[in-house]
Motif scaffolding. Structure first.
Motif, PDB file in Angstrom:
ATOM      1  N   ALA A  48       7.968  -3.610 -41.702  1.00 10.45           N
ATOM      2  CA  ALA A  48       7.935  -2.328 -40.989  1.00 10.45           C
ATOM      3  C   ALA A  48       7.721  -1.224 -42.024  1.00 10.45           C
ATOM      4  O   ALA A  48       8.675  -0.649 -42.544  1.00 10.45           O
ATOM      5  N   LEU A  49       6.463  -0.933 -42.336  1.00 12.35           N
ATOM      6  CA  LEU A  49       6.171  -0.040 -43.459  1.00 12.35           C
ATOM      7  C   LEU A  49       6.349   1.440 -43.130  1.00 12.35           C
ATOM      8  O   LEU A  49       6.746   2.219 -43.979  1.00 12.35           O
ATOM      9  N   ALA A  59      10.353   1.934 -50.517  1.00 12.26           N
ATOM     10  CA  ALA A  59       9.434   0.994 -49.868  1.00 12.26           C
ATOM     11  C   ALA A  59       9.930  -0.441 -50.018  1.00 12.26           C
ATOM     12  O   ALA A  59       9.878  -1.226 -49.060  1.00 12.26           O
ATOM     13  N   LEU A  60      10.432  -0.799 -51.206  1.00 14.96           N
ATOM     14  CA  LEU A  60      10.959  -2.151 -51.416  1.00 14.96           C
ATOM     15  C   LEU A  60      12.168  -2.407 -50.519  1.00 14.96           C
ATOM     16  O   LEU A  60      12.303  -3.475 -49.910  1.00 14.96           O
ATOM     17  N   CYS A 101       5.979   6.321 -45.453  1.00 17.32           N
ATOM     18  CA  CYS A 101       6.904   5.202 -45.590  1.00 17.32           C
ATOM     19  C   CYS A 101       8.176   5.444 -44.785  1.00 17.32           C
ATOM     20  O   CYS A 101       8.724   6.559 -44.777  1.00 17.32           O
ATOM     21  N   ALA A 102       8.632   4.403 -44.103  1.00 18.97           N
ATOM     22  CA  ALA A 102       9.902   4.485 -43.378  1.00 18.97           C
ATOM     23  C   ALA A 102      11.036   4.649 -44.393  1.00 18.97           C
ATOM     24  O   ALA A 102      11.039   4.017 -45.445  1.00 18.97           O
ATOM     25  N   PHE A 103      12.005   5.489 -44.042  1.00 18.77           N
ATOM     26  CA  PHE A 103      13.095   5.796 -44.978  1.00 18.77           C
ATOM     27  C   PHE A 103      14.341   5.003 -44.614  1.00 18.77           C
ATOM     28  O   PHE A 103      14.794   5.008 -43.475  1.00 18.77           O
ATOM     29  N   VAL A 104      14.889   4.291 -45.597  1.00 20.15           N
ATOM     30  CA  VAL A 104      16.174   3.613 -45.429  1.00 20.15           C
ATOM     31  C   VAL A 104      17.099   4.108 -46.532  1.00 20.15           C
ATOM     32  O   VAL A 104      16.743   4.111 -47.720  1.00 20.15           O
ATOM     33  N   ASP A 105      18.267   4.561 -46.139  1.00 17.46           N
ATOM     34  CA  ASP A 105      19.202   5.184 -47.072  1.00 17.46           C
ATOM     35  C   ASP A 105      20.079   4.127 -47.738  1.00 17.46           C
ATOM     36  O   ASP A 105      20.278   3.026 -47.204  1.00 17.46           O
ATOM     37  N   THR A 106      20.640   4.487 -48.887  1.00 18.19           N
ATOM     38  CA  THR A 106      21.525   3.575 -49.610  1.00 18.19           C
ATOM     39  C   THR A 106      22.727   3.185 -48.755  1.00 18.19           C
ATOM     40  O   THR A 106      23.170   2.028 -48.772  1.00 18.19           O
TER      41      THR A 106
END
Length: 521
Positions: A155-156, A188-189, A396-401
């Motif tokens: 899911a980019l 992205a990773l 890019c889709a954002f995913v937080d820590t």
């Protein structure tokens, strides 16, 4: 004598790999954050769009380019203006004026697409004043992601058309990610890993995580017994040491060879056919058959590894990139140094899918994408995906820590295997040392640079010793010895005086067969 027929009188049910961890539960959507959306006044948006449209028309008219129609599609980060030129306007004229048009539009991150693939129009992408964050939750919870049947769905993010972009890693089949520091590579990773964790069961997927910085993948060590693969007798599941990295890559080559033996025995061509046959109980564990999970190898800061270990890293990666996708091993390599000595010709050839974040110059963009465009991105997750020479601009889709931490903690609490997935053992021989090209002495064996030189010659179709010298930075004597070996294995013809030699091998496939025959694979 009594004969006993032990053949079962009833058909066995299909093998279900997920039953190994039957109680395992996938992470819930509640672990993901709801992204705040910047509310914008509709009138303000329309004013911005009309202002940009008028600016584009005025700029093009200034250069004698008249337009018939302009349509607008607003994406999360940039807006695409599709322009149909008036009859008689030559595309070459627009291409030649590309830099002048961008200069006159005076917007950082503007990109011109001449022409838009499949359309009789050119495209001009202009950044939005108020860009929107693309939430990983929005993509993960969508029907498009949940209902897809892709083998390894990534899911980019979103396209400039505001459409969710989901792609199958197995079709790529390997991935190069590059860009300047702080432009979004690590996000992205993490997005790639997160999307796979939400879709694939631990029995179906394993990660090999290589992180020379030692901090980027630390969160994932807690899911070691669920999703990680590691070397035997190694405590840390995240590989941070260069020597261990070399060992892991060579171990993956051993695993690759083992899997190809299983495919040959099962008379199947790829991992999907093999696993279907195994699940249908047509293959026997008594003959060594086993269910094969996908293995995704993710390398962060690849440049550090190349600088320290050089060919010891590049050679196993080249082997895996050329052969491993059919048996379910896929590479994702990231670097912040897109220079020619880091992203070599051999690596680029075997990593056809490229993801570029913002870079400082056109030269860097050409090294990553074999074309311009990455230098015109605006950063913060704005990226260009190149697949088969087609460019797709994405946010890019954002995913937080905090999201990663919650997901890994949830998985850690689930039913797990007794230990991580163990890679085959690989021990260094006494004579295996880092290859120092300056100290190389001809021993009569195949030169360590032979494969890269052969790939270069076949790609360029130029049998020239001087080409090997220039492109591979070798001295004349060593380049000559490599060329002699290329002739010995019938890759090039004999010397023809001052002329370049005939290149007898025309395709990479033919070259792979020669490598296999020689025993380099």
């Amino acid at each position: 004598m009594i004969n006993l027929d032990l053949t079962p009188t009833f058909p066995l049910e299909d093998y279900e790999p997920r039953l190994d961890l039957a109680l395992y539960k996938f992470p819930g959507f509640d672990l993901l954050n709801d992204c705040e959306i910047n509310e914008m006044n509709r009138e303000e948006i329309m004013n911005e769009l009309w202002k940009n449209k008028d600016k584009i028309e005025t700029t093009l008219k200034h250069y004698g380019i008249l337009t018939k129609q302009i349509s607008v599609t607003m994406g999360p980060t940039v807006t695409l203006y599709e322009i149909v030129p008036a009859d008689g306007i030559r595309i070459s004229k627009i291409k030649n004026l590309e830099e002048d048009i961008i200069f006159n539009l005076a917007a950082i991150g503007t990109r011109i697409i001449v022409p838009i693939q499949g359309k009789t129009a050119i495209g001009i992408e202009i950044p939005n004043k108020n860009p929107q964050i693309v939430s990983i939750k929005e993509i993960i919870t969508s029907e498009k992601f949940q209902d897809n049947n892709l083998d390894l769905p990534l899911a980019l993010g979103k396209t400039t058309n505001n459409e969710l972009f989901i792609i199958d890693l197995t079709k790529m089949p390997h991935f190069l990610i590059a860009g300047a520091t702080g432009q979004g590579k690590t996000v992205a990773l993490n997005t790639i890993i997160t999307s796979l964790l939400y879709k694939k069961h631990p029995s179906e997927l394993k990660f090999v995580l290589i992180d020379t910085k030692k901090v980027e993948f630390a969160f994932y060590s807690s899911i070691e017994k669920h999703y990680l693969a590691k070397l035997p007798n190694v405590k840390d599941p995240i590989i941070t040491d260069t020597k261990k990295t070399v060992q892991a890559l060579n171990s993956l080559c051993v695993e690759m060879d083992s899997r190809y033996d299983l495919l040959k025995l099962a008379k199947t061509r790829n991992i999907k056919e093999y696993n279907e046959k195994f699940c249908a109980r047509k293959l026997s564990p008594a003959l060594g058959h086993r269910y094969l999970p996908y293995i995704v190898v993710i390398i962060d800061e690849f440049a550090d590894l190349i600088v320290i270990a050089g060919k010891e890293i590049e050679i196993p990666i080249s082997r895996l990139a050329q052969l491993a996708h059919s048996i379910g091993i896929h590479l994702i390599i990231a670097t912040q140094r897109p220079s020619a000595n880091i992203i070599t010709g051999t690596i680029k050839t075997n990593l056809p899918a490229r993801l570029a974040f913002r870079v400082p110059s056109k030269i860097d963009s050409r090294i990553i994408l074999d074309g311009n465009g990455a230098e015109q991105l605006i950063g913060k997750g704005d990226m260009l995906l190149s697949i088969n020479s087609d460019f797709i601009r994405l946010q890019c889709a954002f995913v937080d820590t905090s999201e990663i931490e919650k997901i890994t903690q949830f998985i850690e609490g689930q039913q797990s295997y007794p230990e991580a997935f163990m890679l085959p053992e690989f021990a260094f021989g006494e004579t295996e040392k880092y290859i120092n090209e300056d100290d190389f002495v001809d021993t009569g064996e195949i030169d360590p640079m032979f494969m890269e030189a052969a790939t270069l010659i076949v790609q360029t179709q130029m049998g020239s010793t001087s080409l090997i010298q220039r492109k591979m930075l070798l001295g004349y004597n060593r380049a000559g010895r490599v060329m002699d070996q290329l002739e010995e294995f019938d890759i090039v013809g004999p010397a023809m005086g001052s002329k370049a030699r005939e290149v007898k091998v025309k395709t990479n496939e033919e070259l792979m067969h020669i490598f296999q025959r020689i025993g380099l694979f």
